[in-house]
Scaffold this motif. Sequence first.
Motif, PDB file in Angstrom:
ATOM      1  N   ARG A 152      27.945  -1.533 -24.528  1.00 39.03           N
ATOM      2  CA  ARG A 152      28.273  -2.934 -24.327  1.00 39.03           C
ATOM      3  C   ARG A 152      27.261  -3.559 -23.370  1.00 39.03           C
ATOM      4  N   PRO A 153      27.245  -4.886 -23.239  1.00 41.09           N
ATOM      5  CA  PRO A 153      26.296  -5.527 -22.312  1.00 41.09           C
ATOM      6  C   PRO A 153      26.377  -5.005 -20.887  1.00 41.09           C
ATOM      7  N   ASP A 154      27.576  -4.536 -20.472  1.00 43.61           N
ATOM      8  CA  ASP A 154      27.711  -4.009 -19.109  1.00 43.61           C
ATOM      9  C   ASP A 154      27.317  -2.539 -19.009  1.00 43.61           C
ATOM     10  N   SER A 156      28.737   0.024 -20.619  1.00 43.89           N
ATOM     11  CA  SER A 156      29.831   0.958 -20.896  1.00 43.89           C
ATOM     12  C   SER A 156      29.764   1.460 -22.330  1.00 43.89           C
TER      13      SER A 156
END
Length: 203
Positions: A152-154, A156
């Motif tokens: 994901r963008p973060d 994760s």
Amino acid sequence: RELRRSAAAPVGARIGAVSFLQRFGSALNEHWHYHCCVSDGVFAAADGQTLAFMPATIDVADIVARVQARVRGRVLALYCRHGVLSEEDAQNMAGWDHGGGFSVDASVGIAAGDRPALERLLRYCARPCWASERLTQADDGERLIYLFDKPRPDGSWQVTLTPIELLDRLARFIPPPRRHLHRYHGVFAPHAALRAQVAARAG
């Protein structure tokens, strides 16, 4: 229309397409988008009976760019008319990356006669909202871990949920009653004049 012109097709020639509405992303997130399988040419019955397929010779990248701009313009204008966006916000969105947030990609092509590749593509387009092989039980025995197929963008790679939280996420993707998740267009449409001939040829 442009496919017909590029293939020098006669009047009445039609493309074939199947569109799939997906309401989810690969991380069990809400992400509304379409997958469309479109013939790269048109079908026509030149003498009124004999089916012929006429391949298109056209710059697909140019068509994609214009479709992207048209969809972006119409959706933003609709949102402005209904008060969802201000004119200023719509103008700012139109300048965002990826076509103002309206991404259109046509990089996937299937060679004629490659039925296994076509089946894989259609299976991908019609896939369910989650993959059971990516769901495991956490060490505490009470929660579930769902692995993503990409970060994901973060950064994760997974999400941990209780069984109720998982069901809550999946419930969001249940379509309204009597709403089709895939549709047939052009010569693939249920009442298209050439559908029977096209289906027989595909067999």
